[in-house]
Design a protein around this motif. Structure first.
Motif, PDB file in Angstrom:
ATOM      1  N   ALA A 118     -42.640 -70.761  15.382  1.00 42.18           N
ATOM      2  CA  ALA A 118     -43.956 -70.301  14.918  1.00 42.18           C
ATOM      3  C   ALA A 118     -44.647 -69.405  15.943  1.00 42.18           C
ATOM      4  CB  ALA A 118     -44.851 -71.495  14.606  1.00 42.18           C
ATOM      5  N   ARG A 119     -44.103 -69.296  17.136  1.00 47.75           N
ATOM      6  CA  ARG A 119     -44.778 -68.546  18.201  1.00 47.75           C
ATOM      7  C   ARG A 119     -44.443 -67.060  18.153  1.00 47.75           C
ATOM      8  NH1 ARG A 119     -45.848 -71.960  23.660  1.00 47.75           N
ATOM      9  NH2 ARG A 119     -46.273 -73.981  22.700  1.00 47.75           N
ATOM     10  N   VAL A 120     -44.663 -66.463  17.015  1.00 53.73           N
ATOM     11  CA  VAL A 120     -44.483 -65.021  16.856  1.00 53.73           C
ATOM     12  C   VAL A 120     -45.787 -64.334  17.260  1.00 53.73           C
ATOM     13  CG1 VAL A 120     -44.016 -63.157  15.239  1.00 53.73           C
ATOM     14  CG2 VAL A 120     -42.808 -65.335  15.023  1.00 53.73           C
ATOM     15  N   ARG A 121     -45.712 -63.337  18.116  1.00 56.84           N
ATOM     16  CA  ARG A 121     -46.910 -62.643  18.594  1.00 56.84           C
ATOM     17  C   ARG A 121     -46.524 -61.232  19.023  1.00 56.84           C
ATOM     18  NH1 ARG A 121     -46.593 -62.402  24.155  1.00 56.84           N
ATOM     19  NH2 ARG A 121     -45.242 -63.945  25.171  1.00 56.84           N
ATOM     20  N   GLU A 122     -47.501 -60.407  19.280  1.00 60.78           N
ATOM     21  CA  GLU A 122     -47.250 -59.071  19.783  1.00 60.78           C
ATOM     22  C   GLU A 122     -46.887 -59.131  21.272  1.00 60.78           C
ATOM     23  OE1 GLU A 122     -46.855 -56.301  18.259  1.00 60.78           O
ATOM     24  OE2 GLU A 122     -47.343 -57.150  16.304  1.00 60.78           O
ATOM     25  N   ILE A 123     -46.209 -58.107  21.724  1.00 58.99           N
ATOM     26  CA  ILE A 123     -45.763 -58.040  23.112  1.00 58.99           C
ATOM     27  C   ILE A 123     -46.190 -56.703  23.690  1.00 58.99           C
ATOM     28  CG2 ILE A 123     -43.759 -58.002  24.644  1.00 58.99           C
ATOM     29  CD1 ILE A 123     -42.262 -59.622  22.543  1.00 58.99           C
ATOM     30  N   SER A 124     -46.733 -56.726  24.891  1.00 60.20           N
ATOM     31  CA  SER A 124     -47.106 -55.470  25.529  1.00 60.20           C
ATOM     32  C   SER A 124     -45.861 -54.768  26.049  1.00 60.20           C
ATOM     33  CB  SER A 124     -48.079 -55.723  26.678  1.00 60.20           C
ATOM     34  OG  SER A 124     -47.485 -56.542  27.665  1.00 60.20           O
ATOM     35  N   GLY A 125     -45.968 -53.472  26.277  1.00 60.06           N
ATOM     36  CA  GLY A 125     -44.825 -52.688  26.716  1.00 60.06           C
ATOM     37  C   GLY A 125     -44.411 -53.017  28.139  1.00 60.06           C
ATOM     38  N   ARG A 126     -43.186 -52.666  28.469  1.00 63.25           N
ATOM     39  CA  ARG A 126     -42.669 -52.878  29.816  1.00 63.25           C
ATOM     40  C   ARG A 126     -43.321 -51.886  30.768  1.00 63.25           C
ATOM     41  NH1 ARG A 126     -38.258 -50.537  32.189  1.00 63.25           N
ATOM     42  NH2 ARG A 126     -37.675 -49.620  30.199  1.00 63.25           N
ATOM     43  N   HIS A 127     -43.700 -52.377  31.929  1.00 63.31           N
ATOM     44  CA  HIS A 127     -44.322 -51.506  32.929  1.00 63.31           C
ATOM     45  C   HIS A 127     -43.249 -50.681  33.642  1.00 63.31           C
ATOM     46  CE1 HIS A 127     -48.145 -53.425  32.303  1.00 63.31           C
ATOM     47  NE2 HIS A 127     -47.654 -54.610  32.595  1.00 63.31           N
ATOM     48  N   GLY A 128     -43.644 -49.554  34.193  1.00 68.39           N
ATOM     49  CA  GLY A 128     -42.729 -48.725  34.949  1.00 68.39           C
ATOM     50  C   GLY A 128     -42.075 -47.660  34.089  1.00 68.39           C
ATOM     51  N   ASN A 129     -41.035 -47.056  34.637  1.00 68.77           N
ATOM     52  CA  ASN A 129     -40.342 -45.979  33.937  1.00 68.77           C
ATOM     53  C   ASN A 129     -39.665 -46.497  32.687  1.00 68.77           C
ATOM     54  OD1 ASN A 129     -39.645 -45.610  37.193  1.00 68.77           O
ATOM     55  ND2 ASN A 129     -40.582 -43.837  36.218  1.00 68.77           N
ATOM     56  N   ASP A 130     -39.723 -45.706  31.620  1.00 62.44           N
ATOM     57  CA  ASP A 130     -39.067 -46.114  30.386  1.00 62.44           C
ATOM     58  C   ASP A 130     -37.556 -46.106  30.542  1.00 62.44           C
ATOM     59  OD1 ASP A 130     -41.398 -46.599  29.046  1.00 62.44           O
ATOM     60  OD2 ASP A 130     -41.545 -44.596  28.193  1.00 62.44           O
ATOM     61  N   PHE A 131     -37.030 -45.163  31.269  1.00 69.05           N
ATOM     62  CA  PHE A 131     -35.608 -45.215  31.615  1.00 69.05           C
ATOM     63  C   PHE A 131     -35.319 -44.275  32.775  1.00 69.05           C
ATOM     64  CE2 PHE A 131     -33.480 -41.310  30.315  1.00 69.05           C
ATOM     65  CZ  PHE A 131     -34.455 -40.710  29.559  1.00 69.05           C
ATOM     66  N   ILE A 132     -34.187 -44.526  33.396  1.00 75.84           N
ATOM     67  CA  ILE A 132     -33.716 -43.718  34.520  1.00 75.84           C
ATOM     68  C   ILE A 132     -32.296 -43.261  34.209  1.00 75.84           C
ATOM     69  CG2 ILE A 132     -33.020 -43.745  36.953  1.00 75.84           C
ATOM     70  CD1 ILE A 132     -35.980 -43.785  36.803  1.00 75.84           C
ATOM     71  N   ALA A 133     -32.016 -41.991  34.446  1.00 76.10           N
ATOM     72  CA  ALA A 133     -30.655 -41.478  34.358  1.00 76.10           C
ATOM     73  C   ALA A 133     -30.294 -40.843  35.694  1.00 76.10           C
ATOM     74  CB  ALA A 133     -30.518 -40.467  33.221  1.00 76.10           C
ATOM     75  N   LEU A 134     -29.019 -40.869  36.024  1.00 73.35           N
ATOM     76  CA  LEU A 134     -28.553 -40.378  37.311  1.00 73.35           C
ATOM     77  C   LEU A 134     -27.713 -39.123  37.150  1.00 73.35           C
ATOM     78  CD1 LEU A 134     -27.351 -43.767  38.879  1.00 73.35           C
ATOM     79  CD2 LEU A 134     -29.626 -42.712  39.044  1.00 73.35           C
TER      80      LEU A 134
END
Length: 294
Positions: A118-134
């Motif tokens: 029953a613990r369905v809720r919204e989640i805030s976005g991940r902090h920091g860079n969305d992704f890194i490529a090399l």
């Protein structure tokens, strides 16, 4: 392409169907596999549970609320296009692993949900860079540059929505309103020469592929030292969203020829706009299909 600036516009040409979902599924499963293993193990869920098994309702990323999945979709699509298309500078980019495991709120959400559906809720976005490529030199195996990306999804992609996202909301008195300057352009301008996402990538390579990426790890060690010589950085903005009713084919909402005056970082910059129809339904269908036997 124009010097250190590149812009790509992708427009949907055919209706979304099951075939498109099936084509995208392998890349999305690969992108989320590391985080899935980490989150399932932390929640003590069988890594491949039956649908009716304990914790089966809390499988990552299928179980996440809709808003969170839209954010993930943007990040994975940004990675896919970074690897599949030529960006400014003509560099070859590699994404050895995505950084999704570094999302503490998702880890806590899945732990709770597995024990209480029953613990369905919204989640805030991940902090920091969305992704890194090399950018890895094929001869030496060393990292010679990197790309740091901001990926955004908007259900209705209009000029006003784009302006608010890039420049921030309006502030000040009604007769003298100005932009708050806390949007994406500001985030990129403040980006570090060696951001935390690069450290997280280094940590993951040490854990999961030390032998394969030995020279890359050593070169990242040097670049991540405080005061060390920085690697050249390319910035990426990836924006995806549903086609606005009044949008004309070929129309872009971000500059096509040169970066705007609001971008002051002075680095190589690549912009990608992806315009779709029925994107919300596509995201739900795609994430519902991951790790589900056909």
């Amino acid at each position: 392409m124009n010097g250190n600036y590149g812009h790509l516009l992708f427009e949907q040409a055919e209706p979304m169907d099951d075939g498109m979902v099936a084509e995208l599924r392998p890349y999305f499963e690969s992108a989320h596999l590391d985080a899935r293993d980490v989150f399932h193990r932390a929640a003590r869920i069988d890594l491949h549970p039956d649908a009716d098994g304990p914790g089966g309702n809390a499988q990552y990323p299928n179980c996440l609320p809709a808003t969170a999945k839209k954010g993930l979709f943007g990040e994975v699509m940004a990675g896919l296009m970074t690897q599949a298309y030529q960006f400014v500078g003509g560099h070859q980019w590699s994404i050895p692993i995505f950084l999704f495991r570094y999302h503490a709120e998702v880890e806590a959400y899945i732990f709770d949900l597995a024990r209480d559906p029953a613990r369905v809720r919204e989640i805030s976005g991940r902090h920091g860079n969305d992704f890194i490529a090399l950018g890895i030199d094929p001869a030496t195996g060393q990292v010679v540059r990197f790309i740091a990306g901001e990926a955004k999804w908007r259900a209705s992609l209009t000029p006003s929505v784009m302006d608010e996202m890039m420049l921030g909301g309006w502030t000040g008195p009604p007769e003298a309103r100005v932009r708050s300057n806390d949007g994406v352009w500001n985030e990129l301008n403040r980006g570090l020469t060696a951001p935390q996402g690069l450290e997280q990538m280094h940590r993951l390579l040490c854990e999961k592929a030390r032998e394969q990426y030995a020279e890359a790890i050593v070169s990242l060690d040097r670049a991540l030292l405080i005061g060390g010589a920085p690697l050249p950085r390319t910035d990426l903005i990836f924006v995806a969203g549903n086609k606005a009713a009044r949008r004309n084919p070929g129309e872009t909402y971000l500059p096509g020829a040169a970066p705007p005056v609001e971008y002051t970082a002075g680095r190589s910059l690549q912009v990608v706009e992806l315009v779709v129809e029925g994107g919300v339904d596509l995201i739900e269908r795609l994430y519902r299909s991951l790790w589900v036997n056909p």
